[in-house]
Design a protein around this motif. Structure first.
Motif, short mmCIF file in Angstrom:
data_model
loop_
_atom_site.label_atom_id
_atom_site.label_comp_id
_atom_site.label_asym_id
_atom_site.label_seq_id
_atom_site.Cartn_x
_atom_site.Cartn_y
_atom_site.Cartn_z
N ALA A 6 49.96 37.57 33.05
CA ALA A 6 49.75 38.11 34.39
C ALA A 6 48.69 39.20 34.39
N VAL A 7 48.72 40.08 33.41
CA VAL A 7 47.72 41.13 33.31
C VAL A 7 46.34 40.52 33.09
N LYS A 8 46.26 39.49 32.25
CA LYS A 8 44.98 38.82 32.00
C LYS A 8 44.44 38.20 33.30
N ARG A 9 45.31 37.56 34.07
CA ARG A 9 44.88 36.97 35.35
C ARG A 9 44.40 38.06 36.30
N LEU A 10 45.13 39.17 36.33
CA LEU A 10 44.76 40.28 37.21
C LEU A 10 43.39 40.83 36.84
N LEU A 11 43.17 41.07 35.56
CA LEU A 11 41.87 41.59 35.12
C LEU A 11 40.75 40.60 35.38
N ASN A 12 41.01 39.32 35.19
CA ASN A 12 40.00 38.30 35.48
C ASN A 12 39.65 38.28 36.96
N THR A 13 40.64 38.51 37.82
CA THR A 13 40.39 38.56 39.26
C THR A 13 39.43 39.69 39.58
N TRP A 14 39.66 40.87 38.99
CA TRP A 14 38.78 42.01 39.26
C TRP A 14 37.40 41.80 38.69
N LYS A 15 37.29 41.12 37.55
CA LYS A 15 35.98 40.88 36.95
C LYS A 15 35.12 40.01 37.85
N LYS A 16 35.75 39.13 38.63
CA LYS A 16 35.01 38.23 39.51
C LYS A 16 34.49 38.95 40.76
N TYR A 37 53.09 36.11 44.54
CA TYR A 37 52.53 37.44 44.73
C TYR A 37 52.80 38.31 43.50
N MET A 38 52.03 39.39 43.39
CA MET A 38 52.32 40.39 42.38
C MET A 38 51.89 41.75 42.90
N VAL A 39 52.53 42.79 42.38
CA VAL A 39 52.18 44.17 42.70
C VAL A 39 51.78 44.82 41.39
N ALA A 40 50.63 45.47 41.40
CA ALA A 40 50.11 46.08 40.19
C ALA A 40 49.70 47.52 40.45
N LYS A 41 49.85 48.35 39.42
CA LYS A 41 49.36 49.72 39.46
C LYS A 41 48.16 49.79 38.53
N VAL A 42 47.04 50.23 39.07
CA VAL A 42 45.81 50.31 38.30
C VAL A 42 45.33 51.76 38.31
N THR A 43 45.15 52.31 37.13
CA THR A 43 44.66 53.68 37.00
C THR A 43 43.29 53.65 36.37
N MET A 44 42.32 54.28 37.05
CA MET A 44 40.95 54.36 36.55
C MET A 44 40.64 55.82 36.29
N LYS A 45 40.44 56.15 35.03
CA LYS A 45 40.20 57.53 34.59
C LYS A 45 38.70 57.73 34.41
N PHE A 46 38.10 58.50 35.32
CA PHE A 46 36.70 58.86 35.25
C PHE A 46 36.57 60.22 34.57
N GLU A 55 48.10 47.81 44.09
CA GLU A 55 47.50 46.58 44.61
C GLU A 55 48.57 45.52 44.83
N THR A 56 48.49 44.84 45.96
CA THR A 56 49.31 43.65 46.21
C THR A 56 48.37 42.46 46.19
N LEU A 57 48.67 41.49 45.32
CA LEU A 57 47.86 40.28 45.22
C LEU A 57 48.69 39.08 45.63
N THR A 58 48.05 38.13 46.30
CA THR A 58 48.72 36.89 46.68
C THR A 58 47.96 35.72 46.08
N ARG A 59 48.71 34.68 45.74
CA ARG A 59 48.10 33.49 45.17
C ARG A 59 47.53 32.64 46.30
N GLU A 60 46.26 32.25 46.12
CA GLU A 60 45.60 31.34 47.05
C GLU A 60 45.05 30.20 46.22
N GLY A 61 45.76 29.08 46.19
CA GLY A 61 45.37 27.96 45.35
C GLY A 61 45.56 28.32 43.89
#
Length: 74
Positions: A6-16, A37-46, A55-61
């Motif tokens: 699931a994490v790999k799919r999530l990261l691939n979604t953001w890479k696109k 659907y999935m709910v994810a917490k993403v922390t970006m440390k600058f 983030e709430t993500l939904t599957r589309e196809g």
């Protein structure tokens, strides 16, 4: 579903997603996951601040789309 997949799919979604490359460290955790659907917490440390997204993500196809996002800056 297994969390690493699931994490790999999530990261691939953001890479696109189109946009600028960000200079930060990213930590992504799946909070809740189901088939559609999935709910994810993403922390970006600058260098000078941290951005946390819920983030709430939904599957589309065969892909995942971000359907909502809540952002907090520190």
């Amino acid at each position: 579903m297994q969390r690493p997949t699931a994490v790999k799919r999530l990261l691939n979604t953001w890479k696109k997603q189109k946009g600028k490359r960000l200079d930060c460290r990213v930590n992504a955790n799946i909070i809740k996951e189901s088939t559609y659907y999935m709910v994810a917490k993403v922390t970006m440390k600058f260098e000078n601040f941290t951005k946390t997204d819920l983030e709430t993500l939904t599957r589309e196809g065969d892909s995942w789309k971000v359907s909502s996002s809540v952002n907090v800056y520190k």
